[in-house]
Design a protein around this motif. Structure first.
Motif, PDB file in Angstrom:
ATOM      1  N   SER A 152       0.833  -1.200   0.000  1.00 44.56           N
ATOM      2  CA  SER A 152       0.000   0.000   0.000  1.00 44.56           C
ATOM      3  C   SER A 152       0.865   1.246   0.000  1.00 44.56           C
ATOM      4  CB  SER A 152      -0.902  -0.004   1.225  1.00 44.56           C
ATOM      5  OG  SER A 152      -0.123   0.094   2.377  1.00 44.56           O
ATOM      6  N   ARG A 153       0.268   2.391  -0.255  1.00 46.38           N
ATOM      7  CA  ARG A 153       1.014   3.645  -0.343  1.00 46.38           C
ATOM      8  C   ARG A 153       0.429   4.671   0.600  1.00 46.38           C
ATOM      9  NH1 ARG A 153       4.699   3.283  -4.858  1.00 46.38           N
ATOM     10  NH2 ARG A 153       4.101   1.401  -5.898  1.00 46.38           N
ATOM     11  N   ALA A 154       1.264   5.495   1.217  1.00 46.82           N
ATOM     12  CA  ALA A 154       0.815   6.514   2.162  1.00 46.82           C
ATOM     13  C   ALA A 154       0.356   7.733   1.394  1.00 46.82           C
ATOM     14  CB  ALA A 154       1.954   6.890   3.093  1.00 46.82           C
ATOM     15  N   LEU A 155      -0.763   8.336   1.832  1.00 43.52           N
ATOM     16  CA  LEU A 155      -1.318   9.482   1.101  1.00 43.52           C
ATOM     17  C   LEU A 155      -0.470  10.719   1.295  1.00 43.52           C
ATOM     18  CD1 LEU A 155      -3.735  10.095  -0.674  1.00 43.52           C
ATOM     19  CD2 LEU A 155      -4.897  10.979   1.341  1.00 43.52           C
ATOM     20  N   LEU A 156      -0.112  11.378   0.183  1.00 41.21           N
ATOM     21  CA  LEU A 156       0.684  12.617   0.237  1.00 41.21           C
ATOM     22  C   LEU A 156      -0.246  13.818   0.125  1.00 41.21           C
ATOM     23  CD1 LEU A 156       3.547  11.558  -2.143  1.00 41.21           C
ATOM     24  CD2 LEU A 156       3.611  11.712   0.341  1.00 41.21           C
ATOM     25  N   ARG A 157       0.130  14.932   0.763  1.00 42.60           N
ATOM     26  CA  ARG A 157      -0.656  16.148   0.736  1.00 42.60           C
ATOM     27  C   ARG A 157      -0.570  16.845  -0.609  1.00 42.60           C
ATOM     28  NH1 ARG A 157      -2.532  17.832   5.796  1.00 42.60           N
ATOM     29  NH2 ARG A 157      -2.349  16.041   7.159  1.00 42.60           N
ATOM     30  N   SER A 158      -1.715  17.474  -1.021  1.00 48.26           N
ATOM     31  CA  SER A 158      -1.659  18.273  -2.241  1.00 48.26           C
ATOM     32  C   SER A 158      -1.205  19.681  -1.892  1.00 48.26           C
ATOM     33  CB  SER A 158      -3.029  18.339  -2.912  1.00 48.26           C
ATOM     34  OG  SER A 158      -3.940  18.987  -2.078  1.00 48.26           O
ATOM     35  N   VAL A 159      -0.566  20.353  -2.855  1.00 49.58           N
ATOM     36  CA  VAL A 159      -0.002  21.680  -2.619  1.00 49.58           C
ATOM     37  C   VAL A 159      -0.230  22.558  -3.834  1.00 49.58           C
ATOM     38  CG1 VAL A 159       2.009  22.859  -1.697  1.00 49.58           C
ATOM     39  CG2 VAL A 159       1.839  20.395  -1.525  1.00 49.58           C
ATOM     40  N   ARG A 160      -0.430  23.846  -3.617  1.00 50.51           N
ATOM     41  CA  ARG A 160      -0.586  24.782  -4.723  1.00 50.51           C
ATOM     42  C   ARG A 160       0.754  25.392  -5.069  1.00 50.51           C
ATOM     43  NH1 ARG A 160      -4.548  27.345  -7.320  1.00 50.51           N
ATOM     44  NH2 ARG A 160      -6.105  26.400  -5.994  1.00 50.51           N
ATOM     45  N   HIS A 161       0.958  25.645  -6.344  1.00 51.00           N
ATOM     46  CA  HIS A 161       2.256  26.135  -6.784  1.00 51.00           C
ATOM     47  C   HIS A 161       2.168  26.990  -8.038  1.00 51.00           C
ATOM     48  CE1 HIS A 161       1.261  21.939  -7.231  1.00 51.00           C
ATOM     49  NE2 HIS A 161       1.437  22.170  -8.517  1.00 51.00           N
ATOM     50  N   GLY A 162       3.268  27.549  -8.487  1.00 54.30           N
ATOM     51  CA  GLY A 162       3.348  28.392  -9.671  1.00 54.30           C
ATOM     52  C   GLY A 162       4.765  28.403 -10.173  1.00 54.30           C
ATOM     53  N   GLY A 163       5.063  28.975 -11.349  1.00 57.42           N
ATOM     54  CA  GLY A 163       6.409  28.888 -11.863  1.00 57.42           C
ATOM     55  C   GLY A 163       6.844  29.870 -12.918  1.00 57.42           C
ATOM     56  N   LEU A 187      14.689  25.104  -1.548  1.00 59.74           N
ATOM     57  CA  LEU A 187      14.449  23.893  -2.329  1.00 59.74           C
ATOM     58  C   LEU A 187      14.880  22.662  -1.551  1.00 59.74           C
ATOM     59  CD1 LEU A 187      13.509  22.537  -4.866  1.00 59.74           C
ATOM     60  CD2 LEU A 187      15.675  23.129  -5.954  1.00 59.74           C
ATOM     61  N   ARG A 188      16.001  22.741  -0.870  1.00 55.01           N
ATOM     62  CA  ARG A 188      16.429  21.609  -0.051  1.00 55.01           C
ATOM     63  C   ARG A 188      15.380  21.260   0.999  1.00 55.01           C
ATOM     64  NH1 ARG A 188      22.899  22.638   1.266  1.00 55.01           N
ATOM     65  NH2 ARG A 188      23.694  22.136  -0.827  1.00 55.01           N
ATOM     66  N   GLN A 189      14.813  22.263   1.646  1.00 57.61           N
ATOM     67  CA  GLN A 189      13.800  22.000   2.667  1.00 57.61           C
ATOM     68  C   GLN A 189      12.543  21.380   2.063  1.00 57.61           C
ATOM     69  OE1 GLN A 189      13.277  25.809   4.589  1.00 57.61           O
ATOM     70  NE2 GLN A 189      14.915  25.408   6.080  1.00 57.61           N
ATOM     71  N   LEU A 190      12.146  21.855   0.890  1.00 55.80           N
ATOM     72  CA  LEU A 190      10.972  21.290   0.230  1.00 55.80           C
ATOM     73  C   LEU A 190      11.215  19.822  -0.132  1.00 55.80           C
ATOM     74  CD1 LEU A 190       9.997  24.274  -2.099  1.00 55.80           C
ATOM     75  CD2 LEU A 190       8.697  23.431  -0.134  1.00 55.80           C
ATOM     76  N   ILE A 191      12.391  19.518  -0.634  1.00 58.83           N
ATOM     77  CA  ILE A 191      12.724  18.140  -0.985  1.00 58.83           C
ATOM     78  C   ILE A 191      12.757  17.268   0.265  1.00 58.83           C
ATOM     79  CG2 ILE A 191      14.572  16.647  -1.861  1.00 58.83           C
ATOM     80  CD1 ILE A 191      15.180  18.862  -3.916  1.00 58.83           C
ATOM     81  N   ASP A 192      13.295  17.788   1.353  1.00 58.50           N
ATOM     82  CA  ASP A 192      13.341  17.053   2.621  1.00 58.50           C
ATOM     83  C   ASP A 192      11.938  16.664   3.067  1.00 58.50           C
ATOM     84  OD1 ASP A 192      14.135  16.040   5.141  1.00 58.50           O
ATOM     85  OD2 ASP A 192      14.016  18.019   6.054  1.00 58.50           O
ATOM     86  N   THR A 193      10.993  17.617   3.018  1.00 58.92           N
ATOM     87  CA  THR A 193       9.627  17.299   3.457  1.00 58.92           C
ATOM     88  C   THR A 193       8.961  16.308   2.506  1.00 58.92           C
ATOM     89  OG1 THR A 193       8.841  19.340   2.389  1.00 58.92           O
ATOM     90  CG2 THR A 193       9.262  19.428   4.763  1.00 58.92           C
ATOM     91  N   VAL A 222       5.636  14.435   4.578  1.00 60.58           N
ATOM     92  CA  VAL A 222       4.873  15.404   5.360  1.00 60.58           C
ATOM     93  C   VAL A 222       4.493  16.565   4.459  1.00 60.58           C
ATOM     94  CG1 VAL A 222       6.046  14.730   7.477  1.00 60.58           C
ATOM     95  CG2 VAL A 222       6.945  16.646   6.138  1.00 60.58           C
ATOM     96  N   PRO A 223       3.564  17.438   4.899  1.00 60.69           N
ATOM     97  CA  PRO A 223       3.207  18.587   4.062  1.00 60.69           C
ATOM     98  C   PRO A 223       4.437  19.410   3.681  1.00 60.69           C
ATOM     99  CG  PRO A 223       1.634  18.348   5.841  1.00 60.69           C
ATOM    100  CD  PRO A 223       2.731  17.366   6.129  1.00 60.69           C
ATOM    101  N   LEU A 224       4.516  19.801   2.431  1.00 57.30           N
ATOM    102  CA  LEU A 224       5.668  20.566   1.955  1.00 57.30           C
ATOM    103  C   LEU A 224       5.746  21.903   2.681  1.00 57.30           C
ATOM    104  CD1 LEU A 224       5.319  19.924  -1.874  1.00 57.30           C
ATOM    105  CD2 LEU A 224       6.758  18.693  -0.236  1.00 57.30           C
ATOM    106  N   ARG A 225       6.965  22.273   3.099  1.00 56.75           N
ATOM    107  CA  ARG A 225       7.133  23.540   3.809  1.00 56.75           C
ATOM    108  C   ARG A 225       8.591  23.979   3.721  1.00 56.75           C
ATOM    109  NH1 ARG A 225       6.183  19.667   7.808  1.00 56.75           N
ATOM    110  NH2 ARG A 225       8.021  19.175   9.104  1.00 56.75           N
TER     111      ARG A 225
END
Length: 262
Positions: free
Chosen positions: A2-13, A244-250, A255-258
């Motif tokens: 089974s797979r653990a549910l990941l949080r959705s996040v809003r973004h732009g670029g 970016l490192r912190q986002l990749i770590d989360t 866990v929720p991206l932060r």
């Protein structure tokens, strides 16, 4: 499994290419070849990957891009080690690195993953690929059995649909030929599904870069500037950018991206 549910996040670029020296066609053309896009995503992750309430569990393999700055790659590896990961790194095949055909680099990646699993006893390895490194790891996941050995998939600064600038060095580099939009390699790699269903996958990009803003279907696509408005991160600086490192770590921890945008 089974797979653990990941949080959705809003973004732009948005994107801006880091200037490199003009010492070689390959470095000029392909240092730009990296970036992707934004959207809202909900994905499933494997229970063998990151533990949201505990320390990281899977070893992590960092993969550099074309003409990779190995000092910056090593800096990122050391940083991850400080966060509690068992972290490894590798560069792509060819001289300069990444100039070999991307499937050749994917084969080398498969060997490195097998080596890490043997050394650590881990069932799965998390992958974090920069630029062309993301394409090599995606090829490994789709065509070389990597789906069964990868926990969490992260690419950043990766041109999922290729980059027109790759045509500048296509005559001298098989890797560049693979990066030309519409190449046989990219057509096969991006055939549905671009990412195997059920894989916890993330695509990070900088609005200060180029083709990396194109999204990766099936992944959570996140722009750094959606968390840190106005931040300038060139393509080459991505492996050493603190946010970016912190986002990749989360993402690796599930866990929720932060990020506090250091």
């Amino acid at each position: 499994m089974s797979r653990a549910l990941l949080r959705s996040v809003r973004h732009g670029g948005r994107d801006l290419h880091e200037g490199r020296s003009m010492s070689s066609l390959v470095r000029i053309a392909c240092s730009t070849v990296l970036t992707l896009s934004a959207a809202i995503g909900v994905l499933l992750g494997r229970p063998g990957t990151a533990n949201a309430d505990g320390p990281p569990r899977d070893p992590v393999l960092l993969i550099g891009g074309i003409a990779a700055d190995e000092g910056r790659l090593e800096s990122f590896r050391i940083w991850l080690t400080g966060q509690g990961y068992t972290a490894f790194s590798m560069v792509l095949s060819g001289n300069p690195t990444g100039t070999a055909a991307i499937p050749e680099s994917a084969q080398a990646l498969a060997g490195k993953v097998a080596e890490i699993r043997g050394q650590t006893g881990a069932a799965r390895v998390d992958l974090v690929g920069h630029s062309m490194g993301g394409l090599a790891q995606r090829y490994y996941v789709k065509f070389l059995g990597g789906f069964d050995t990868v926990g969490t998939y992260v690419d950043y600064g990766t041109p999922e649909q290729g980059d027109d600038l790759a045509s500048v060095c296509a005559l001298v580099s098989p890797g560049c030929r693979d990066l030309v939009p519409g190449s046989d390699f990219l057509t096969r790699l991006n055939a549905d599904p671009a990412v195997p269903p059920g894989l916890a996958a993330y695509h990070f990009y900088s609005e200060s870069a180029g083709a990396e803003k194109n999204s990766l279907p099936g992944a959570v696509n996140i722009g750094i500037q959606s968390f840190c408005p106005g931040r300038t991160v060139s393509h080459g600086e991505e492996p050493i950018d603190g946010a970016l490192r912190q986002l990749i770590d989360t993402a690796l921890r599930g866990v929720p991206l932060r990020t506090d945008c250091p």
